[in-house]
Scaffold this active site. Structure first.
Site, PDB file in Angstrom:
ATOM      1  CB  CYS A 343      -0.835   0.111   0.844  1.00 29.92           C
ATOM      2  SG  CYS A 343      -2.513   1.011   1.030  1.00 29.92           S
ATOM      3  CG  HIS A 439      -3.697  -3.675   3.428  1.00 32.26           C
ATOM      4  ND1 HIS A 439      -2.555  -3.571   3.701  1.00 32.26           N
ATOM      5  CD2 HIS A 439      -4.273  -2.611   2.705  1.00 32.26           C
ATOM      6  CE1 HIS A 439      -2.314  -2.207   3.897  1.00 32.26           C
ATOM      7  NE2 HIS A 439      -3.091  -1.663   3.243  1.00 32.26           N
TER       8      HIS A 439
END
Length: 494
Positions: A343, A439
């Protein structure tokens, strides 16, 4: 004709506040949620206001604190934005992002938020009402300390909420940090009488030793406060197997791993987010996760360096450089070391990050670390979605939670193919540098096994998600032994 059904009992609620932060409120609510669910009740967790950069994507397309997602899992229900209607996500010097019922409403500094709080009570009560309508029992978690009378005006997180919703309170003290008698009795002393009257009883958490030695302490707290003693809870060591709510948990002492031969280094960025991505790696016996603190160089012998998520990518990139970690990382890459950016870490690995709208701070553009041939623009709607797909030949499931769009030639070598959407992420030409917005990769056994095999580790029999479930059941059994759950239900009925 069917016989008429007896009317169901009215929904019940109980709020758990603490004498301070990190006294175990989140864990106790999770354990109680599983315990009462095991008793056949429909349980819903609720936290009016949370402050955390460790967030979870909900089934209804928003985000809430990771602790409330764990509590929902304990109650065996899907997480909902109504379980945490106000989420504050600390950013850089501009303050915190304010998320209301799962959606960002802008940013506010601390002083500005104090003025904003009263206007958020309507959303808090609306969300609470929705959960109460579908549950037999709502377990409410407070925030910080019940004794923060300096923040009482306009409060929506503790006494302000319980008074507005007429929810009785159980106060939790942590004996492990010392001074638990003073902290509980002191809370009674500083609270206005109307607030103190909302507290029906207390729990003492994280006790070590012979409970008989603290019996007189429990009695003295009751004598001085009038509150009922509801449980002395022994320390629960397996708490470390559950995702931590807050980055303070990253400071916990690492478990000794004599069999570990894979070293994974993770620089601890000031605004680190979604750090529970690391938990499944921590659980692997062959892996040592090295959390690298400021003032310490990235180790030269790491098998993998992970750049974790960040709530404020540009500010954390500046801190990364300030620590000299950019030099360490470049040397690691020259030696043929592997790097994974998750991310915000993915965004940092590119050639540049632009923030034309000033989402994270003053509008501008900064150079990235240049290890992937991509560029990121922080703009558009925040992406909050569960994802599944294929990566490196293995299926995976996870979620995305990010601002910004990342493009560039490096995207021609994607990390993954997302089902229904196409290519995602980027991989360097030599295959050693990887960036992804996904994630939760390592919670997926298939992906974790693939990464560990690449690093030279033999497959393990770890089933991470099954371990979380087993720990929640063990926590529920622990509370059944040491807390008067029947009396809590009586108090919850008001």
């Amino acid at each position: 004709m069917n016989a008429p059904r007896a009317p169901s009992a009215p929904p019940r609620a109980l709020m758990f506040q603490g004498t301070g932060s990190d006294v175990g409120k989140s864990l106790i609510v999770a354990g109680l949620a599983r315990a009462y669910t095991n008793r056949g009740l429909k349980v819903r967790p609720f936290k009016p206001q949370n402050m955390s950069n460790n967030a979870a994507v909900t089934a209804d397309g928003g985000e809430i604190g990771r602790a409330q997602a764990l509590q929902a899992r304990a109650a065996r229900v899907a997480p909902s934005v109504h379980m945490n209607p106000v989420l504050l996500k600390p950013q850089s010097e501009i303050g915190a992002q304010v998320v209301v019922q799962g959606r960002a409403r802008g940013t506010a500094k601390a002083s500005e938020y104090q003025k904003l709080k009263p206007s958020l009570m309507a959303a808090v009560l609306e969300s609470y009402g929705k959960l109460r309508a579908e549950a037999d029992l709502v377990l409410v978690e407070g925030a910080g300390s019940a004794s923060e009378i300096n923040l009482r005006a306009g409060d929506i997180a503790n006494m302000g909420f319980c008074r507005a919703a007429d929810v009785p309170v159980i106060l939790i003290g942590d004996i492990d940090r010392g001074g638990v008698i003073a902290s509980l009795v002191g809370t009674h002393a500083v609270l206005p009488a109307e607030d103190a009257a909302m507290i029906r009883g207390f729990l003492v958490n994280r006790f070590r030793g012979d409970p008989a030695l603290f019996a007189s302490g429990m009695e003295e707290i009751t004598r001085r406060t009038g509150w009922e003693a509801l449980g002395l809870i022994p320390f629960f060591p397996d708490a470390r197997r559950l995702p931590a709510e807050d980055a303070l948990g990253l400071d916990a002492a690492a478990q000794a791993k004599p069999e570990a031969h894979i070293r994974i280094a993770v620089p601890l960025l000031p605004r680190i987010a979604n750090f529970d991505d690391l938990d499944p790696l921590d659980a692997e016996p062959s892996v040592e996760v090295l959390r690298i603190r400021p003032g310490t160089a990235l180790p030269g012998d790491a098998d993998l360096v992970i750049l974790p998520g960040s709530k404020s990518t540009i500010a954390d990139l500046e801190d990364f450089r300030r620590q000299g970690w950019d030099i360490d990382l470049a040397a690691h890459a020259r030696r043929g070391g592997r790097v994974l950016g998750l991310c915000g870490g993915y965004q940092m690995l590119g050639r540049s990050i632009a923030d034309p709208e000033g989402i994270e701070g003053p509008p501008g553009r900064v150079a990235g670390l240049g290890l992937l041939d991509v560029e990121t623009v922080l703009a558009g709607e925040k992406r909050l979605v569960a994802v599944t797909g294929m990566a490196s030949g293995a299926p995976f499931s996870g979620y995305e939670m990010h601002m910004g769009v990342t493009e560039g030639p490096g995207r021609s070598r994607p990390f993954a193919q997302i089902n229904g959407e196409g290519p995602e992420g980027a991989v360097s030409a030599d295959g050693r540098i990887t960036g992804t917005y996904a994630h939760g990769l390592f919670a997926d056994e298939r992906q974790r096994a693939l990464w560990l095999a690449t690093l030279g580790a033999a497959p393990s029999d770890l089933r991470y998600e099954e371990g979380v479930e087993a720990t929640l059941d063990a926590l529920a059994a622990h509370l059944e032994l040491h807390v008067d759950l029947d009396r809590l239900m009586e108090l919850a009925g008001g």
